[in-house]
Design a protein around this motif. Structure first.
Motif, PDB file in Angstrom:
ATOM      1  N   ASN A 152      75.519  39.142  34.728  1.00 22.27           N
ATOM      2  CA  ASN A 152      75.831  37.974  35.569  1.00 22.27           C
ATOM      3  C   ASN A 152      76.086  38.339  37.022  1.00 22.27           C
ATOM      4  O   ASN A 152      76.218  37.463  37.876  1.00 22.27           O
ATOM      5  CB  ASN A 152      77.067  37.242  35.022  1.00 22.27           C
ATOM      6  N   LYS A 153      76.218  39.644  37.268  1.00 22.54           N
ATOM      7  CA  LYS A 153      76.556  40.156  38.599  1.00 22.54           C
ATOM      8  C   LYS A 153      77.821  39.476  39.141  1.00 22.54           C
ATOM      9  O   LYS A 153      77.822  38.847  40.201  1.00 22.54           O
ATOM     10  CB  LYS A 153      75.381  39.988  39.574  1.00 22.54           C
ATOM     11  N   GLU A 154      78.899  39.671  38.389  1.00 27.43           N
ATOM     12  CA  GLU A 154      80.174  39.135  38.839  1.00 27.43           C
ATOM     13  C   GLU A 154      81.314  40.017  38.349  1.00 27.43           C
ATOM     14  O   GLU A 154      81.203  40.687  37.314  1.00 27.43           O
ATOM     15  CB  GLU A 154      80.386  37.690  38.369  1.00 27.43           C
ATOM     16  N   VAL A 155      82.387  40.041  39.125  1.00 24.27           N
ATOM     17  CA  VAL A 155      83.574  40.808  38.744  1.00 24.27           C
ATOM     18  C   VAL A 155      84.635  39.841  38.223  1.00 24.27           C
ATOM     19  O   VAL A 155      84.664  38.667  38.600  1.00 24.27           O
ATOM     20  CB  VAL A 155      84.159  41.598  39.934  1.00 24.27           C
ATOM     21  N   GLU A 156      85.493  40.356  37.341  1.00 22.91           N
ATOM     22  CA  GLU A 156      86.657  39.593  36.920  1.00 22.91           C
ATOM     23  C   GLU A 156      87.894  40.340  37.373  1.00 22.91           C
ATOM     24  O   GLU A 156      88.012  41.557  37.183  1.00 22.91           O
ATOM     25  CB  GLU A 156      86.687  39.432  35.398  1.00 22.91           C
ATOM     26  N   LEU A 157      88.828  39.613  37.986  1.00 25.03           N
ATOM     27  CA  LEU A 157      90.053  40.210  38.493  1.00 25.03           C
ATOM     28  C   LEU A 157      91.214  39.921  37.550  1.00 25.03           C
ATOM     29  O   LEU A 157      91.082  39.145  36.597  1.00 25.03           O
ATOM     30  CB  LEU A 157      90.351  39.672  39.893  1.00 25.03           C
ATOM     31  N   THR A 158      92.356  40.547  37.806  1.00 26.55           N
ATOM     32  CA  THR A 158      93.498  40.451  36.884  1.00 26.55           C
ATOM     33  C   THR A 158      94.032  39.033  36.737  1.00 26.55           C
ATOM     34  O   THR A 158      94.682  38.721  35.731  1.00 26.55           O
ATOM     35  CB  THR A 158      94.648  41.366  37.364  1.00 26.55           C
ATOM     36  N   ASN A 159      93.773  38.157  37.718  1.00 23.16           N
ATOM     37  CA  ASN A 159      94.251  36.768  37.604  1.00 23.16           C
ATOM     38  C   ASN A 159      93.249  35.873  36.886  1.00 23.16           C
ATOM     39  O   ASN A 159      93.434  34.657  36.802  1.00 23.16           O
ATOM     40  CB  ASN A 159      94.550  36.199  38.992  1.00 23.16           C
ATOM     41  N   GLY A 160      92.151  36.467  36.390  1.00 20.87           N
ATOM     42  CA  GLY A 160      91.150  35.713  35.647  1.00 20.87           C
ATOM     43  C   GLY A 160      90.016  35.156  36.493  1.00 20.87           C
ATOM     44  O   GLY A 160      89.016  34.659  35.950  1.00 20.87           O
ATOM     45  N   GLU A 161      90.140  35.252  37.815  1.00 21.14           N
ATOM     46  CA  GLU A 161      89.065  34.748  38.679  1.00 21.14           C
ATOM     47  C   GLU A 161      87.832  35.631  38.575  1.00 21.14           C
ATOM     48  O   GLU A 161      87.929  36.859  38.428  1.00 21.14           O
ATOM     49  CB  GLU A 161      89.531  34.692  40.137  1.00 21.14           C
ATOM     50  N   LYS A 162      86.659  34.983  38.674  1.00 21.31           N
ATOM     51  CA  LYS A 162      85.390  35.699  38.667  1.00 21.31           C
ATOM     52  C   LYS A 162      84.695  35.477  40.005  1.00 21.31           C
ATOM     53  O   LYS A 162      84.562  34.344  40.465  1.00 21.31           O
ATOM     54  CB  LYS A 162      84.511  35.215  37.515  1.00 21.31           C
ATOM     55  N   LEU A 163      84.257  36.583  40.620  1.00 21.42           N
ATOM     56  CA  LEU A 163      83.645  36.524  41.943  1.00 21.42           C
ATOM     57  C   LEU A 163      82.265  37.173  41.902  1.00 21.42           C
ATOM     58  O   LEU A 163      82.043  38.137  41.153  1.00 21.42           O
ATOM     59  CB  LEU A 163      84.521  37.250  42.978  1.00 21.42           C
ATOM     60  N   PRO A 164      81.327  36.668  42.691  1.00 19.58           N
ATOM     61  CA  PRO A 164      79.963  37.207  42.658  1.00 19.58           C
ATOM     62  C   PRO A 164      79.818  38.549  43.372  1.00 19.58           C
ATOM     63  O   PRO A 164      80.522  38.830  44.343  1.00 19.58           O
ATOM     64  CB  PRO A 164      79.162  36.123  43.397  1.00 19.58           C
ATOM     65  N   VAL A 165      78.901  39.354  42.867  1.00 18.45           N
ATOM     66  CA  VAL A 165      78.519  40.616  43.524  1.00 18.45           C
ATOM     67  C   VAL A 165      77.073  40.464  43.973  1.00 18.45           C
ATOM     68  O   VAL A 165      76.192  40.156  43.169  1.00 18.45           O
ATOM     69  CB  VAL A 165      78.648  41.814  42.555  1.00 18.45           C
ATOM     70  N   SER A 166      76.818  40.669  45.236  1.00 17.56           N
ATOM     71  CA  SER A 166      75.460  40.499  45.748  1.00 17.56           C
ATOM     72  C   SER A 166      74.590  41.702  45.371  1.00 17.56           C
ATOM     73  O   SER A 166      75.091  42.813  45.163  1.00 17.56           O
ATOM     74  CB  SER A 166      75.470  40.324  47.267  1.00 17.56           C
ATOM     75  N   PHE A 167      73.296  41.485  45.303  1.00 20.65           N
ATOM     76  CA  PHE A 167      72.351  42.551  44.967  1.00 20.65           C
ATOM     77  C   PHE A 167      72.460  43.692  45.973  1.00 20.65           C
ATOM     78  O   PHE A 167      72.425  44.868  45.611  1.00 20.65           O
ATOM     79  CB  PHE A 167      70.925  41.989  44.958  1.00 20.65           C
ATOM     80  N   ARG A 168      72.626  43.345  47.240  1.00 16.64           N
ATOM     81  CA  ARG A 168      72.680  44.362  48.299  1.00 16.64           C
ATOM     82  C   ARG A 168      73.931  45.231  48.203  1.00 16.64           C
ATOM     83  O   ARG A 168      73.925  46.387  48.618  1.00 16.64           O
ATOM     84  CB  ARG A 168      72.637  43.685  49.672  1.00 16.64           C
TER      85      ARG A 168
END
Length: 250
Positions: free
Chosen positions: A221-237
């Motif tokens: 999915n190209k995304e990270v999950e942080l300790t608070n449960g939020e998921k953020l995108p990681v760009s291809f670059r």
């Protein structure tokens, strides 16, 4: 008029700054003293009680930061002038203070003067300079606190309290681990530069995260999950650089 003191060991630099102020800010500044050392500068400040001090960092006998040892209470604002020294510049930025790179550009000078004129609370100077001296005594991995400029003044935040930073046009939202979000009146690029590079990593044009609060990375999915449960995108670059940073930290 704004009372000002110039402290610089180079006579030509003193004269150039004074002439630039006269040219671009006519009848606004009263240069009450020009000094070529920290010792003479401290005496001039105590005598004239200026509103603003233009302070060179690199001087032969004592560097500019030693000036503050002469004062128990700082009642003047400071704009640093320097030709180099990246470590010092990062510490200055972290403390929400202004600096000008030599040779001084009148546009940069104008911006610094405008920021000076918007400061109305004299206690800010003391707090920021105290923070500067604190930040000068720690290495990049152990930054004590960072002063983020806000619309109200500045917010002191320990880098370990920051979960991630998000770009919002020319501003930057700082999400803390306690769930509170603060808005800094600086770009994400500026904020990224003053954060400890060992623990903060840009994962997207919009996000810089604290690797200490990373739980997992979903490669599909190209995304990270942080300790608070939020998921953020990681760009291809940014993916390869981000993965390398994780491997180095662990």
């Amino acid at each position: 008029m704004i009372k000002a003191v110039i402290i610089d060991d180079e006579i030509n630099a003193q004269s150039l700054l004074e002439k630039t102020l006269d040219r671009y800010f006519p009848n606004k500044f009263n240069i009450v003293a020009k000094c070529n050392s920290v010792d003479s500068g401290a005496l001039a400040i105590k005598k004239h009680e200026p509103d603003l001090v233009f302070l060179d960092i690199q001087m032969p006998e004592k560097n500019g930061f030693e000036l503050f040892k002469y004062f128990e209470v700082i009642k003047f604002e400071v704009i640093f002038t320097t030709a180099y020294n990246q470590f010092a510049i990062k510490a200055i930025k972290r403390s929400a203070l202004d600096y000008l790179l030599k040779p001084i550009n009148h546009l940069d000078l104008s911006d610094a003067i405008k920021r000076f004129e918007t400061r109305i609370d004299g206690s800010f100077a003391q707090k920021k300079l105290s923070l500067l001296l604190e930040n000068l005594n720690v290495n990049d991995q152990n930054v004590s606190k960072i002063a983020f400029p806000t619309l109200e003044g500045f917010e002191l935040i320990h880098s370990n309290q920051i979960l991630y930073c998000k770009a919002e046009s020319n501003y930057c939202c700082i999400k803390k681990i306690d769930g509170i979000t603060k808005t800094a009146t600086k770009t994400l690029k500026f904020v990224e530069e003053i954060l400890p590079s060992s623990t903060f990593k840009r994962i997207h044009k919009t996000y810089v995260i604290n690797l200490n609060y990373l739980v997992r990375y979903n490669k599909a999915n190209k995304e990270v999950e942080l300790t608070n449960g939020e998921k953020l995108p990681v760009s291809f670059r940014k993916e390869e650089e981000f993965i390398n940073a994780i491997l180095q930290n662990h």
